[in-house]
Write a protein that holds these residues in place. Structure first.
Motif, mmCIF file in Angstrom:
data_model
loop_
_atom_site.group_PDB
_atom_site.id
_atom_site.type_symbol
_atom_site.label_atom_id
_atom_site.label_comp_id
_atom_site.label_asym_id
_atom_site.label_seq_id
_atom_site.Cartn_x
_atom_site.Cartn_y
_atom_site.Cartn_z
ATOM 1 N N ILE A 214 48.080 -2.414 7.602
ATOM 2 C CA ILE A 214 47.211 -2.502 6.429
ATOM 3 C C ILE A 214 45.803 -2.926 6.843
ATOM 4 O O ILE A 214 44.804 -2.409 6.324
ATOM 5 N N ARG A 215 45.704 -3.843 7.789
ATOM 6 C CA ARG A 215 44.375 -4.262 8.269
ATOM 7 C C ARG A 215 43.657 -3.095 8.949
ATOM 8 O O ARG A 215 42.469 -2.854 8.709
ATOM 9 N N LEU A 216 44.391 -2.345 9.769
ATOM 10 C CA LEU A 216 43.795 -1.190 10.423
ATOM 11 C C LEU A 216 43.373 -0.140 9.397
ATOM 12 O O LEU A 216 42.289 0.454 9.491
ATOM 13 N N LYS A 217 44.238 0.095 8.395
ATOM 14 C CA LYS A 217 43.929 1.079 7.360
ATOM 15 C C LYS A 217 42.621 0.725 6.652
ATOM 16 O O LYS A 217 41.789 1.605 6.378
ATOM 17 N N THR A 218 42.424 -0.556 6.351
ATOM 18 C CA THR A 218 41.196 -0.998 5.695
ATOM 19 C C THR A 218 39.982 -0.698 6.571
ATOM 20 O O THR A 218 38.953 -0.205 6.094
ATOM 21 N N ALA A 219 40.110 -0.976 7.866
ATOM 22 C CA ALA A 219 39.006 -0.718 8.788
ATOM 23 C C ALA A 219 38.724 0.772 8.909
ATOM 24 O O ALA A 219 37.562 1.202 8.929
ATOM 25 N N VAL A 220 39.791 1.590 8.966
ATOM 26 C CA VAL A 220 39.619 3.042 9.090
ATOM 27 C C VAL A 220 38.927 3.611 7.851
ATOM 28 O O VAL A 220 38.062 4.488 7.949
ATOM 29 N N GLN A 221 39.299 3.129 6.669
ATOM 30 C CA GLN A 221 38.643 3.594 5.444
ATOM 31 C C GLN A 221 37.144 3.292 5.470
ATOM 32 O O GLN A 221 36.322 4.110 5.053
ATOM 33 N N LYS A 222 36.788 2.117 5.994
ATOM 34 C CA LYS A 222 35.375 1.767 6.101
ATOM 35 C C LYS A 222 34.667 2.666 7.118
ATOM 36 O O LYS A 222 33.503 3.039 6.928
ATOM 37 N N ASN B 101 34.101 6.050 5.448
ATOM 38 C CA ASN B 101 33.056 5.958 4.424
ATOM 39 C C ASN B 101 31.724 5.435 4.965
ATOM 40 O O ASN B 101 30.795 5.221 4.198
ATOM 41 N N ARG B 102 31.669 5.209 6.300
ATOM 42 C CA ARG B 102 30.453 4.731 6.957
ATOM 43 C C ARG B 102 29.977 3.405 6.375
ATOM 44 O O ARG B 102 28.769 3.175 6.194
ATOM 45 N N GLU B 103 30.923 2.504 6.101
ATOM 46 C CA GLU B 103 30.588 1.210 5.503
ATOM 47 C C GLU B 103 30.482 0.123 6.562
ATOM 48 O O GLU B 103 31.043 -0.964 6.434
ATOM 49 N N TYR B 104 29.758 0.396 7.632
ATOM 50 C CA TYR B 104 29.571 -0.583 8.692
ATOM 51 C C TYR B 104 28.364 -0.181 9.525
ATOM 52 O O TYR B 104 27.946 0.982 9.528
ATOM 53 N N GLU B 105 27.800 -1.142 10.229
ATOM 54 C CA GLU B 105 26.657 -0.871 11.102
ATOM 55 C C GLU B 105 27.085 -0.789 12.554
ATOM 56 O O GLU B 105 26.679 0.100 13.293
ATOM 57 N N THR B 106 27.925 -1.746 12.979
ATOM 58 C CA THR B 106 28.398 -1.784 14.367
ATOM 59 C C THR B 106 29.897 -2.036 14.385
ATOM 60 O O THR B 106 30.477 -2.534 13.405
ATOM 61 N N LEU B 107 30.554 -1.718 15.491
ATOM 62 C CA LEU B 107 31.987 -1.986 15.622
ATOM 63 C C LEU B 107 32.268 -3.482 15.610
ATOM 64 O O LEU B 107 33.311 -3.923 15.116
ATOM 65 N N THR B 108 31.345 -4.271 16.130
ATOM 66 C CA THR B 108 31.520 -5.728 16.110
ATOM 67 C C THR B 108 31.554 -6.233 14.672
ATOM 68 O O THR B 108 32.404 -7.046 14.295
ATOM 69 N N GLU B 109 30.635 -5.725 13.852
ATOM 70 C CA GLU B 109 30.618 -6.095 12.424
ATOM 71 C C GLU B 109 31.900 -5.653 11.738
ATOM 72 O O GLU B 109 32.502 -6.411 10.972
ATOM 73 N N LEU B 110 32.330 -4.426 12.013
ATOM 74 C CA LEU B 110 33.552 -3.897 11.405
ATOM 75 C C LEU B 110 34.752 -4.745 11.786
ATOM 76 O O LEU B 110 35.600 -5.067 10.947
ATOM 77 N N ALA B 111 34.837 -5.121 13.059
ATOM 78 C CA ALA B 111 35.956 -5.933 13.536
ATOM 79 C C ALA B 111 35.988 -7.293 12.847
ATOM 80 O O ALA B 111 37.029 -7.727 12.333
ATOM 81 N N ASP C 228 34.558 -8.245 10.025
ATOM 82 C CA ASP C 228 34.771 -8.136 8.578
ATOM 83 C C ASP C 228 36.230 -7.888 8.218
ATOM 84 O O ASP C 228 36.635 -8.127 7.072
ATOM 85 N N ASN C 229 37.007 -7.406 9.173
ATOM 86 C CA ASN C 229 38.405 -7.080 8.888
ATOM 87 C C ASN C 229 39.401 -8.013 9.576
ATOM 88 O O ASN C 229 40.581 -7.691 9.679
ATOM 89 N N GLY C 230 38.915 -9.152 10.033
ATOM 90 C CA GLY C 230 39.810 -10.191 10.510
ATOM 91 C C GLY C 230 40.254 -10.087 11.949
ATOM 92 O O GLY C 230 41.193 -10.785 12.367
ATOM 93 N N TYR C 231 39.593 -9.248 12.746
ATOM 94 C CA TYR C 231 39.910 -9.181 14.173
ATOM 95 C C TYR C 231 39.124 -10.263 14.904
ATOM 96 O O TYR C 231 38.033 -10.662 14.472
ATOM 97 N N TYR C 232 39.663 -10.716 16.047
ATOM 98 C CA TYR C 232 38.985 -11.780 16.788
ATOM 99 C C TYR C 232 37.602 -11.328 17.245
ATOM 100 O O TYR C 232 36.624 -12.064 17.165
ATOM 101 N N ASP C 233 37.553 -10.090 17.749
ATOM 102 C CA ASP C 233 36.292 -9.537 18.244
ATOM 103 C C ASP C 233 36.437 -8.025 18.371
ATOM 104 O O ASP C 233 37.478 -7.455 18.023
ATOM 105 N N GLN C 234 35.414 -7.383 18.872
ATOM 106 C CA GLN C 234 35.425 -5.924 19.001
ATOM 107 C C GLN C 234 36.536 -5.449 19.932
ATOM 108 O O GLN C 234 37.201 -4.448 19.665
ATOM 109 N N ALA C 235 36.770 -6.186 21.014
ATOM 110 C CA ALA C 235 37.807 -5.795 21.976
ATOM 111 C C ALA C 235 39.188 -5.815 21.326
ATOM 112 O O ALA C 235 40.025 -4.937 21.587
ATOM 113 N N HIS C 236 39.448 -6.821 20.502
ATOM 114 C CA HIS C 236 40.723 -6.927 19.789
ATOM 115 C C HIS C 236 40.910 -5.725 18.857
ATOM 116 O O HIS C 236 41.987 -5.111 18.801
#
Length: 271
Positions: free
Chosen positions: A209-217, A220-230, A232-240
């Protein structure tokens, strides 16, 4: 290519997310497609040409004409053999179990013929759906079938249902060890009942479900960087985020917009 979703009626909303139809000619849909896990199980009716399904070892098998696909825990790859015509019932994570003869955990990542899930009733339903002359008629048939069975459904496990709702409402960010659990049910009992009804464990559903939320964003291009996306969706960091993304899709986020993921984009955009 045509993809449309239809809302279920009445009490069926308790177990179903939607009905959907996908139609397209060989020229329109001719590539191997990847489907990403989304936490739901689906009942599929191929009234068009059959599809191939690729196995982890690279070999392929022919999918049944009508089947239920269990919970995905990895990327699913399919390929049309000709013109596509699919009618499907998308169940909520816990929605299939009340009508299934099998525990959901028994058919993870598998397409199980409808007769094995519903017995002789499944074969009769299959025949009616395939002979139907329109999408509207197919919806009427499946609604009548499920409505007739609704009174005889085993009542969905309320604790499992509440737990699924909590995970979805938190978009997969609810910590599993902090889930509110009824005092009459131990965590071990909940895990067992959850796996039987939903087909995967609590942690797996949360991750999906967490991944699905990130994929939808992403779609829909609802992010600026992968770090921001990570973040905003509860991941520790971009690598995670990238590590979990690759686990479920086989690709990095930057490769996700390849044509082979167009089916996933269709399904996620309208959810």
């Amino acid at each position: 290519m045509i993809y449309k979703e239809f809302e279920p009626s009445g009490d069926l909303k308790a177990i179903l997310k939607c009905y959907w139809v996908l139609e397209g000619s060989r020229e329109e849909i001719n590539e191997r497609q990847a489907i990403v896990p989304d936490g739901c199980m689906e009942m599929i009716f191929h009234y068009g040409d059959f599809y191939y399904q690729y196995l982890p070892d690279g070999s392929r098998i022919r999918q049944p004409q009508c089947f239920v696909f269990g919970q995905l825990t990895r990327k699913l790859e399919i390929e049309p053999s000709g013109d596509s015509g699919m009618f499907a019932v998308r169940f909520k994570p816990e929605g299939l179990q009340p009508i299934s003869k099998l525990a959901a955990k028994e058919f993870q990542d598998s397409a199980v013929p409808l007769a094995e899930i519903l017995g002789e009733e499944g074969m009769a339903l299959e025949s009616k759906i395939l002979k139907a002359s329109s999408i509207e008629l197919r919806i009427d048939i499946i609604e009548q079938f499920l409505t007739d069975k609704f009174e005889s459904f085993t009542v969905a496990d309320s604790i499992v249902k509440e737990t699924v709702s909590t995970i979805i409402e938190s978009r997969g960010r609810q910590k599993i060890n902090e889930l509110p659990i009824d005092t009459v049910v131990s965590r071990r009992t909940l895990e067992r009942r959850f796996a039987e009804s939903v087909g995967i464990n609590l942690k797996q559903l949360s991750k999906i479900i967490r991944l699905k939320t990130a994929v939808q964003k992403m779609i829909n291009r609802e992010y600026e960087t992968l770090t921001e996306l990570a973040c905003d969706n509860g991941y520790y960091d971009q690598a995670h985020f990238i590590k979990e993304f690759k686990t479920y899709t086989g690709l990095t986020p930057r490769d996700f917009f390849e044509p082979t993921f167009s089916f996933t984009h269709l399904f996620y955009e309208s959810d």
